[in-house]
Design an enzyme around this catalytic site. Sequence first.
Site, PDB file in Angstrom:
ATOM      1  N   GLY A   1     -82.616  21.997  29.234  1.00 12.28           N
ATOM      2  CA  GLY A   1     -81.469  21.422  28.535  1.00 12.28           C
ATOM      3  C   GLY A   1     -81.895  20.284  27.629  1.00 12.28           C
ATOM      4  N   CYS A   2     -81.696  20.478  26.347  1.00 10.78           N
ATOM      5  CA  CYS A   2     -82.157  19.513  25.343  1.00 10.78           C
ATOM      6  C   CYS A   2     -81.017  19.027  24.468  1.00 10.78           C
ATOM      7  CB  CYS A   2     -83.206  20.194  24.469  1.00 10.78           C
ATOM      8  SG  CYS A   2     -84.729  19.309  24.552  1.00 10.78           S
TER       9      CYS A   2
ATOM     10  N   LYS B   1     -83.183  29.112  24.405  1.00 12.89           N
ATOM     11  CA  LYS B   1     -83.954  30.238  23.863  1.00 12.89           C
ATOM     12  C   LYS B   1     -85.470  30.100  23.989  1.00 12.89           C
ATOM     13  CE  LYS B   1     -80.529  31.599  20.364  1.00 12.89           C
ATOM     14  NZ  LYS B   1     -79.614  31.958  21.385  1.00 12.89           N
TER      15      LYS B   1
ATOM     16  N   LYS C   1     -73.344  19.909  36.468  1.00  8.42           N
ATOM     17  CA  LYS C   1     -72.474  20.005  37.650  1.00  8.42           C
ATOM     18  C   LYS C   1     -72.352  21.432  38.182  1.00  8.42           C
ATOM     19  CE  LYS C   1     -69.315  17.586  35.248  1.00  8.42           C
ATOM     20  NZ  LYS C   1     -70.091  16.633  34.435  1.00  8.42           N
TER      21      LYS C   1
ATOM     22  N   VAL D   1     -71.697  12.977  39.102  1.00  8.24           N
ATOM     23  CA  VAL D   1     -70.434  12.249  39.298  1.00  8.24           C
ATOM     24  C   VAL D   1     -70.637  10.805  38.857  1.00  8.24           C
ATOM     25  CG1 VAL D   1     -68.667  11.505  40.939  1.00  8.24           C
ATOM     26  CG2 VAL D   1     -69.858  13.682  41.305  1.00  8.24           C
TER      27      VAL D   1
ATOM     28  N   ALA E   1     -71.911   9.560  36.026  1.00  5.71           N
ATOM     29  CA  ALA E   1     -73.100   9.286  35.195  1.00  5.71           C
ATOM     30  C   ALA E   1     -74.137   8.454  35.955  1.00  5.71           C
ATOM     31  CB  ALA E   1     -72.690   8.611  33.885  1.00  5.71           C
TER      32      ALA E   1
ATOM     33  N   ASP F   1     -63.169  19.149  34.397  1.00  9.85           N
ATOM     34  CA  ASP F   1     -64.337  18.292  34.606  1.00  9.85           C
ATOM     35  C   ASP F   1     -64.134  17.379  35.813  1.00  9.85           C
ATOM     36  OD1 ASP F   1     -66.919  17.104  33.735  1.00  9.85           O
ATOM     37  OD2 ASP F   1     -65.682  15.332  33.367  1.00  9.85           O
TER      38      ASP F   1
ATOM     39  N   LYS G   1     -66.116  17.289  39.668  1.00  7.26           N
ATOM     40  CA  LYS G   1     -66.626  16.084  40.336  1.00  7.26           C
ATOM     41  C   LYS G   1     -65.984  15.913  41.707  1.00  7.26           C
ATOM     42  CE  LYS G   1     -67.454  13.919  35.852  1.00  7.26           C
ATOM     43  NZ  LYS G   1     -66.943  12.991  34.836  1.00  7.26           N
TER      44      LYS G   1
ATOM     45  N   GLY H   1     -71.209   9.152  28.999  1.00  7.65           N
ATOM     46  CA  GLY H   1     -72.122   8.852  27.896  1.00  7.65           C
ATOM     47  C   GLY H   1     -73.514   9.378  28.162  1.00  7.65           C
TER      48      GLY H   1
END
Length: 376
Positions: free
Chosen positions: A10-11, A45, A140, A166, A168, A235, A239, A356
């Site tokens: 994940g970027c 990818k 999550k 949960v 951040a 969302d 959590k 954030g």
Amino acid sequence: MKKIPVLLMGCGGVGRHLLQHIVSCRSLHAKMGVHIRVIGVCDSKSLVAPMDVLKEELNDELLSEVCLIKSTGSALSKLGALGGYRVVHDSELSTETEEIAKLLGKSTGLAVVDCSASMETIEILMKAVDLGCCIVLANKKPVTSTLEHYDKLALHPRFIRHESTVGAGLPVIASLNRIISSGDPVHRIVGSLSGTLGYVMSELEDGKPLSQVVQAAKKLGYTEPDPRDDLGGMDVARKGLILARLLGKRIIMDSIKIESLYPEEMGPGLMSVDDFLHNGIVKLDQNIEERVKKASSKGCVLRYVCVIEGSSVQVGIREVSKDSPLGRLRGSDNIVEIYSRCYKEQPLVIQGAGAGNDTTAAGVLADIIDLQDLFH
């Protein structure tokens, strides 16, 4: 020097901030006797890895280049010829990731870090656990998927960290785990767990219409591109499910009662984002305004909260006292109140920036460092 090999999946915003934190914290970590060795970065990818994952790592120049490329919305396959690395694509991606996990999992150890928002990483995480890897999650979905998936991860509590799922960077899960480990029974958790909905609710107090508040939140970058992704409450429900499962409750997402701020007929499949923002949401103003006034007449305010009590998890708008920690909450902060035997009259209150990319990535990095004793 303790070396922690890391494979990042994940970027997006969180993943890029994590790589930036890793690079900027080199001298701090050196003083702690720790070095984070990034041996792979994946997007949906492609995988970028050094030629020899046992001996080499992706250098800081390349990691900075990765962040730059991904910030423009491009794929990892667009990386320039900096040399010293290989790029694996599509069909080979899953196989190569598994090979790296197999190679490092049992020999030096490997932290597989999931900063994606994808369901597709779950199978890789399941295999990584079997191969002796550690798992760190900002995503999550692996811990809110089926109970079978959850159990597979939860069976190895020493090897998984998911604080950033949960709140951040807030120490919600660590605090809850400490209370549970001490034998202090938790009987109730109440939380405002969405920065977006926290902002919306506190702005409504000032008499602003819902439509105006949501449009302002979107301009400020607080909402998803489609604000209904926040306003639907899913969302927050995810959590809540994570916290409930930590308490040992055997529940699935379908058993959570979720109050959406918009009706089904204004859903993404039936109304475009523009139509919702300019024509749909205005129709919701009056009802919310009446609820705000009704709450105010009782000395209360509205908050969008998750309540976990007994076997029930409920997500939606509640009236809370203006003088309570939840009632005093302003802006996009998160807050969690934990009630237990020891925290019966005065709950344990955890509050702060709960959203954030920067804050979430900082929480992920702290989780990685927290695993250092598990590496050879």
